[in-house]
Enzyme design. Structure first.
Site, PDB file in Angstrom:
ATOM      1  N   ARG A  74      -5.125  -2.241   9.445  1.00 23.02           N
ATOM      2  CA  ARG A  74      -5.060  -3.717   9.461  1.00 23.02           C
ATOM      3  C   ARG A  74      -5.250  -4.248  10.872  1.00 23.02           C
ATOM      4  NH1 ARG A  74      -3.309  -5.991   4.524  1.00 23.02           N
ATOM      5  NH2 ARG A  74      -2.163  -4.421   3.376  1.00 23.02           N
TER       6      ARG A  74
ATOM      7  N   ASP B  41       0.007   2.121   8.575  1.00 24.86           N
ATOM      8  CA  ASP B  41      -0.481   1.312   9.696  1.00 24.86           C
ATOM      9  C   ASP B  41       0.389   1.381  10.958  1.00 24.86           C
ATOM     10  OD1 ASP B  41      -2.442   0.492   7.938  1.00 24.86           O
ATOM     11  OD2 ASP B  41      -1.428  -1.371   7.404  1.00 24.86           O
TER      12      ASP B  41
ATOM     13  N   GLY C  82       0.833  -1.210   0.000  1.00 27.64           N
ATOM     14  CA  GLY C  82       0.000   0.000   0.000  1.00 27.64           C
ATOM     15  C   GLY C  82       0.863   1.253   0.000  1.00 27.64           C
TER      16      GLY C  82
ATOM     17  N   ARG D 135       0.865  -5.151  -5.652  1.00 25.88           N
ATOM     18  CA  ARG D 135       1.076  -6.393  -4.907  1.00 25.88           C
ATOM     19  C   ARG D 135       1.284  -7.456  -5.983  1.00 25.88           C
ATOM     20  NH1 ARG D 135      -0.598  -4.384   0.105  1.00 25.88           N
ATOM     21  NH2 ARG D 135      -2.457  -3.096   0.079  1.00 25.88           N
TER      22      ARG D 135
ATOM     23  N   THR E 188       4.327   2.589   5.608  1.00 22.75           N
ATOM     24  CA  THR E 188       2.931   2.147   5.683  1.00 22.75           C
ATOM     25  C   THR E 188       2.194   3.037   6.669  1.00 22.75           C
ATOM     26  OG1 THR E 188       1.451   0.433   6.576  1.00 22.75           O
ATOM     27  CG2 THR E 188       3.747   0.273   7.240  1.00 22.75           C
TER      28      THR E 188
ATOM     29  N   ASP F  40       2.665  -0.640  11.790  1.00 25.34           N
ATOM     30  CA  ASP F  40       2.586  -1.997  12.324  1.00 25.34           C
ATOM     31  C   ASP F  40       3.876  -2.804  12.156  1.00 25.34           C
ATOM     32  OD1 ASP F  40       2.491  -2.226   9.579  1.00 25.34           O
ATOM     33  OD2 ASP F  40       0.806  -3.618   9.537  1.00 25.34           O
TER      34      ASP F  40
ATOM     35  N   ASP G 205       5.631  -5.016   6.077  1.00 30.52           N
ATOM     36  CA  ASP G 205       6.329  -6.274   6.389  1.00 30.52           C
ATOM     37  C   ASP G 205       6.254  -7.307   5.266  1.00 30.52           C
ATOM     38  OD1 ASP G 205       3.707  -6.733   6.909  1.00 30.52           O
ATOM     39  OD2 ASP G 205       3.978  -7.435   8.965  1.00 30.52           O
TER      40      ASP G 205
HETATM   41  O1  F6P Z   1      -1.486  -1.342   4.796  1.00 31.40           O
HETATM   42  C1  F6P Z   1      -2.117  -0.158   4.453  1.00 31.40           C
HETATM   43  C2  F6P Z   1      -3.586  -0.368   4.255  1.00 31.40           C
HETATM   44  O2  F6P Z   1      -4.181   0.857   3.884  1.00 31.40           O
HETATM   45  C3  F6P Z   1      -4.326  -0.968   5.438  1.00 31.40           C
HETATM   46  O3  F6P Z   1      -4.620  -0.036   6.442  1.00 31.40           O
HETATM   47  C4  F6P Z   1      -5.542  -1.557   4.772  1.00 31.40           C
HETATM   48  O4  F6P Z   1      -6.005  -2.664   5.508  1.00 31.40           O
HETATM   49  C5  F6P Z   1      -4.995  -2.017   3.440  1.00 31.40           C
HETATM   50  O5  F6P Z   1      -3.811  -1.294   3.205  1.00 31.40           O
HETATM   51  C6  F6P Z   1      -5.920  -1.825   2.289  1.00 31.40           C
HETATM   52  O6  F6P Z   1      -5.345  -2.419   1.157  1.00 31.40           O
HETATM   53  P1  F6P Z   1      -5.811  -2.179  -0.344  1.00 31.40           P
HETATM   54  O7  F6P Z   1      -5.312  -0.828  -0.757  1.00 31.40           O
HETATM   55  O8  F6P Z   1      -5.158  -3.264  -1.099  1.00 31.40           O
HETATM   56  O9  F6P Z   1      -7.306  -2.213  -0.337  1.00 31.40           O
END
Ligand code: F6P
Length: 322
Positions: free
Chosen positions: A173, A129, A13, A74, A127, A131, A105
Site C-alpha cells: 500500500r 504491509d 487482507g 471487507r 498485515t 504499516d 488499521d
Molecule cells: O494490505 C495488504 C494488501 O495486500 C496490500 O499490500 C495491497 O495493497 C492490498 O492488500 C490488496 O488488497 P486486495 O486483496 O483487496 O486486492
C-alpha cells in the site's frame, strides 16, 4: 468482572501468521476458562452471526498454513454507524463480551467503533504491509518479504541471462517497508518507495549508468506498490538506456505461503497477549511490538500515531547498491 465469552476474527487482507494468532487466542481463552467463539469472514460474519464455539482442537493443524482459517472479508455494511450498532447488538444477543480483531488499521477502526458501542475489542496487527504506526512489526511481514525475495531471485536468473533490467513491484500500500527490505536483500540497483521522492534521471538512469561503467550488466529495480507505474517505468528505462527492460508485478503471491518462524512466533505471542487483556477485562487496546517487546496501547491513540520511515536503512541500501 472477567469476560466470560470472547470472540476472535480476522479482517481485511489475510496475512501469513494470522492462524498462529487465532490459535493462541483460542487456546489461551479456553485455558483461562472462557468460552471462545470463532467469527467467520471478519465483521461481515458478526453482522450475519456466522459464529461457532471453538474448542482446543478447533485450531489444530493451522499454525503452519498461510491465509486465515477463519476467512476474511471487507464489509461495507459494517463501515456505517448502523452496521456497527447491528454488530454490537448481535454480540449482545450471542453473549459475546469481548473480541480480538486481527487485521490492519481499517480493522482497528472497526474495533474502536465496536468498543464505543459497548463491546470491548483488542486489536492484533496482522498485515503484510508493516504499516501500523504504533507497532514495529505486523504479523505476515516477514513471510511476505521472504516470498518477495524468492520471487525476485528467480527473476534475477532470467534477467542476468539476458543482460536485462527488471522492474519489480512489491505490495505494501502506502508503506515502503516491504520494498526497502526486499530491495536490500536482492541487491537492487534502485529502490523506489512512496516515502521518498525520486528523480528518474538521477535515481534510476544515472545509478544504472554508473554501475554499468564498473561492469554491471543486469539490473533489478524494486518499486513499492505505493509508487506503482512499473510498465511505464520499464518502457522509459529501455528508451533512455537501450537496455531491454521488463516489468513484473508480484501481486497476491506475496500474501500466501507457509508462515515463517518469525510470523508464527509473533502471531502466537500477540494472540496470547490479546486474550489475556480481554480476560482481565481490558478493551479498546491494540497489541503492538515496541523495542522488540509485545505491549499494548489505547486503540484511539495508536490510530493517531504517524508512521516513521527508516530513512537510515534506505540510505544504507543506496550506498551499497553500486
Ligand atoms: O494490505 C495488504 C494488501 O495486500 C496490500 O499490500 C495491497 O495493497 C492490498 O492488500 C490488496 O488488497 P486486495 O486483496 O483487496 O486486492
Amino acid at each position: 468482572m472477567n469476560t466470560k465469552t470472547i470472540a476472535v476474527l480476522t479482517s481485511g487482507g489475510d496475512a501469513p501468521g494470522m492462524n498462529a494468532a487465532v490459535r493462541a487466542v483460542a487456546r489461551t481463552g479456553i485455558s483461562y476458562g472462557m468460552r471462545v467463539m470463532g467469527v467467520r469472514r471478519g465483521f461481515h460474519g458478526l453482522l450475519n452471526r456466522d459464529v461457532f464455539e471453538m474448542n482446543l482442537r478447533s485450531v489444530s493443524d493451522i499454525i503452519h498454513h498461510g491465509g486465515t482459517a477463519l476467512f476474511t472479508a471487507r464489509s461495507p455494511e459494517f463501515n456505517t454507524p448502523d452496521g456497527v450498532k447491528k454488530a454490537a447488538g448481535n454480540c449482545r444477543d450471542m453473549g459475546i463480551e469481548g473480541i480480538v480483531v486481527i487485521g490492519g488499521d481499517g480493522s482497528f477502526r472497526g474495533a474502536r467503533d465496536l468498543t464505543k458501542e459497548g463491546i470491548p475489542c483488542v486489536g492484533v496487527p496482522g498485515t503484510i504491509d508493516n504499516d501500523i504506526a504504533a507497532s514495529e512489526y505486523t504479523i505476515g511481514f516477514d513471510t511476505a518479504m521472504n516470498t518477495a525475495v524468492e520471487m525476485v531471485d528467480r527473476l534475477r536468473d532470467t534477467t542476468e541471462s539476458h543482460d536485462r533490467c527488471s522492474v519489480v513491484e512489491v505490495m505494501g500500500r502506502k508503506c515502503g517497508d516491504l520494498a526497502l527490505q526486499t530491495g536490500i536483500a536482492v541487491g537492487a540497483t534502485t529502490i523506489l518507495v512512496p516515502e521518498i521522492p525520486f528523480d528518474f534521471q538521477t535515481d534510476i538512469i544515472n545509478r544504472m549508468m554508473f554501475t554499468q561503467k564498473t561492469g554491471k550488466k543486469h539490473f533489478i529495480i524494486v518499486v513499492a506498490e505505493g509508487v506503482g507505474g512499473v510498465d511505464k517505468l520499464a518502457k522509459d528505462i529501455e528508451e533512455k538506456t537501450g537496455i531491454e527492460t521488463r516489468a513484473t508485478v508480484l501481486g497476491h503471491v506475496q500474501r500466501g505461503g507457509s508462515p515463517t518462524l518469525r510470523d508464527r512466533v509473533a502471531g502466537s505471542v500477540m494472540g496470547f497477549h490479546a486474550a489475556d487483556l480481554l480476560y482481565k477485562g481490558r478493551g479498546n487496546r491494540i497489541v503492538v511490538m515496541q523495542k522488540g517487546k509485545v505491549v499494548d496501547l489505547d486503540i484511539t491513540e495508536a490510530l493517531e500515531m504517524e508512521r516513521v520511515f527508516d530513512k537510515n536503512l534506505y540510505d544504507i541500501a543506496l550506498k551499497i547498491s553500486i
